[in-house]
Write a protein that holds these residues in place. Structure first.
Motif, PDB file in Angstrom:
ATOM      1  N   TYR A 161      -8.081   7.581   5.826  1.00 53.67           N
ATOM      2  CA  TYR A 161      -8.456   8.746   6.624  1.00 53.67           C
ATOM      3  C   TYR A 161      -8.034   8.576   8.084  1.00 53.67           C
ATOM      4  O   TYR A 161      -8.178   7.493   8.656  1.00 53.67           O
ATOM      5  CB  TYR A 161      -9.972   8.944   6.614  1.00 53.67           C
ATOM      6  N   MET A 203     -16.990  13.044  10.095  1.00 56.45           N
ATOM      7  CA  MET A 203     -16.808  12.055   9.036  1.00 56.45           C
ATOM      8  C   MET A 203     -17.842  12.232   7.929  1.00 56.45           C
ATOM      9  O   MET A 203     -17.572  11.916   6.772  1.00 56.45           O
ATOM     10  CB  MET A 203     -16.885  10.641   9.621  1.00 56.45           C
ATOM     11  N   ILE A 242     -16.451   9.456   2.137  1.00 59.49           N
ATOM     12  CA  ILE A 242     -15.866   8.169   2.504  1.00 59.49           C
ATOM     13  C   ILE A 242     -16.555   7.078   1.688  1.00 59.49           C
ATOM     14  O   ILE A 242     -17.782   6.984   1.667  1.00 59.49           O
ATOM     15  CB  ILE A 242     -16.031   7.902   4.011  1.00 59.49           C
ATOM     16  N   ASP A 284     -12.416   2.377   1.597  1.00 60.69           N
ATOM     17  CA  ASP A 284     -11.521   3.321   2.262  1.00 60.69           C
ATOM     18  C   ASP A 284     -11.224   2.822   3.669  1.00 60.69           C
ATOM     19  O   ASP A 284     -12.035   2.125   4.294  1.00 60.69           O
ATOM     20  CB  ASP A 284     -12.167   4.711   2.363  1.00 60.69           C
ATOM     21  N   VAL A 287     -10.532   4.031   7.526  1.00 57.97           N
ATOM     22  CA  VAL A 287     -10.866   5.206   8.330  1.00 57.97           C
ATOM     23  C   VAL A 287     -10.524   4.956   9.791  1.00 57.97           C
ATOM     24  O   VAL A 287     -11.028   4.004  10.398  1.00 57.97           O
ATOM     25  CB  VAL A 287     -12.357   5.571   8.206  1.00 57.97           C
ATOM     26  N   LEU A 303     -19.434   3.693   9.869  1.00 60.49           N
ATOM     27  CA  LEU A 303     -18.451   3.228   8.886  1.00 60.49           C
ATOM     28  C   LEU A 303     -18.829   1.857   8.330  1.00 60.49           C
ATOM     29  O   LEU A 303     -18.559   1.561   7.160  1.00 60.49           O
ATOM     30  CB  LEU A 303     -17.061   3.200   9.514  1.00 60.49           C
ATOM     31  N   ALA A 363     -16.660   0.903   4.819  1.00 63.60           N
ATOM     32  CA  ALA A 363     -15.265   1.305   5.034  1.00 63.60           C
ATOM     33  C   ALA A 363     -14.578   0.358   6.012  1.00 63.60           C
ATOM     34  O   ALA A 363     -15.231  -0.325   6.811  1.00 63.60           O
ATOM     35  CB  ALA A 363     -15.214   2.733   5.574  1.00 63.60           C
ATOM     36  N   LYS A 389     -12.619  -0.162   9.315  1.00 65.71           N
ATOM     37  CA  LYS A 389     -12.764   0.569  10.567  1.00 65.71           C
ATOM     38  C   LYS A 389     -11.541   0.391  11.461  1.00 65.71           C
ATOM     39  O   LYS A 389     -11.216  -0.731  11.852  1.00 65.71           O
ATOM     40  CB  LYS A 389     -14.021   0.086  11.300  1.00 65.71           C
TER      41      LYS A 389
END
Length: 224
Positions: free
Chosen positions: A67, A78, A83, A87, A89, A106, A111, A113
């Motif tokens: 993303y 977000m 998410i 993932d 991001v 995040l 996720a 970062k």
């Protein structure tokens, strides 16, 4: 950092009429990421990609999402998207007074970062956050629309950033986004980038050449 480079296919540049073809080819070559640009028409003068599109994309592929939130108030926006753990991001430093809150959010999701910076932004602005993130996304063109020319000084920006990270003994990833041709990818890989967003400049521009062949050519110049 000089491992094999990774590719992130810009889904903003992938025509819907050939979407299933692209996704099938990406899966066969184990493409690392699908680059998901989220634009709100405020942070940049363009709109992309909507919540329903991204939700549908998630249902038809298990390739990891990368993303990129080019929006005002990324902390709120977000939350509109699914998410998931693993993932990647990126959210922008510019016009963002909630950098720490974005990182914390995040982190809770599991996720990866990344903080993104525009061509004119000094990467030293991120120093206080470097120990908390996984990477930095550098824009090599003004953000908003595909097809713009790479700004030459951003090439040395990658080299200077890599040297700065090395001096701090931080093994962060550097993602390059904007007019990443095969030639530019080769140069930027040598300078220190290791993730490359592939869009109109090098992936979706040649309908006569198979996608797998294009990806193979690009991977050869980023350490494969």
């Amino acid at each position: 950092m000089n491992d094999k480079g990774k590719l992130s296919a810009s889904m903003m540049c992938a025509g819907l009429d050939k979407l299933f073809y692209f996704l099938t080819e990406f899966k066969e070559v184990n493409l690392e990421y699908l680059h998901i640009d989220i634009m709100d028409g405020l942070f940049v003068p363009n709109f992309a990609l909507g919540t329903d599109y991204v939700k549908s994309l998630r249902r038809i592929t298990d390739i990891s999402f990368d993303y990129h939130f080019l929006v005002n108030n990324p902390l709120e926006k977000m939350t509109w998207f699914d998410i998931r753990e693993g993932d990647q991001v990126s959210f922008h430093w510019e016009n963002n007074d909630k950098i720490q809150e974005c990182i914390d959010y995040l982190t809770r999701l599991g996720a990866r970062k990344f903080i993104a910076i525009n061509p004119e932004t000094d990467f030293h602005e991120l120093d206080e956050y470097l120990s908390q993130i996984d990477g930095i996304l550098i824009m090599h063109t003004p953000p908003g629309f595909a097809g713009k020319k790479l700004i030459p000084k951003t090439i040395n920006k990658v080299e200077n950033l890599r040297n700065h990270l090395d001096s701090l003994k931080l093994d962060l990833e550097i993602e390059s986004d904007g007019n990443i041709t095969i030639e530019h990818a080769e140069i930027l890989y040598k300078k220190g980038s290791n993730i490359f967003v592939a869009g109109t400049s090098s992936l979706f521009m040649n309908s006569e050449k198979p996608i797998k062949e294009i990806i193979s050519e690009k991977r050869k110049v980023i350490g494969w």
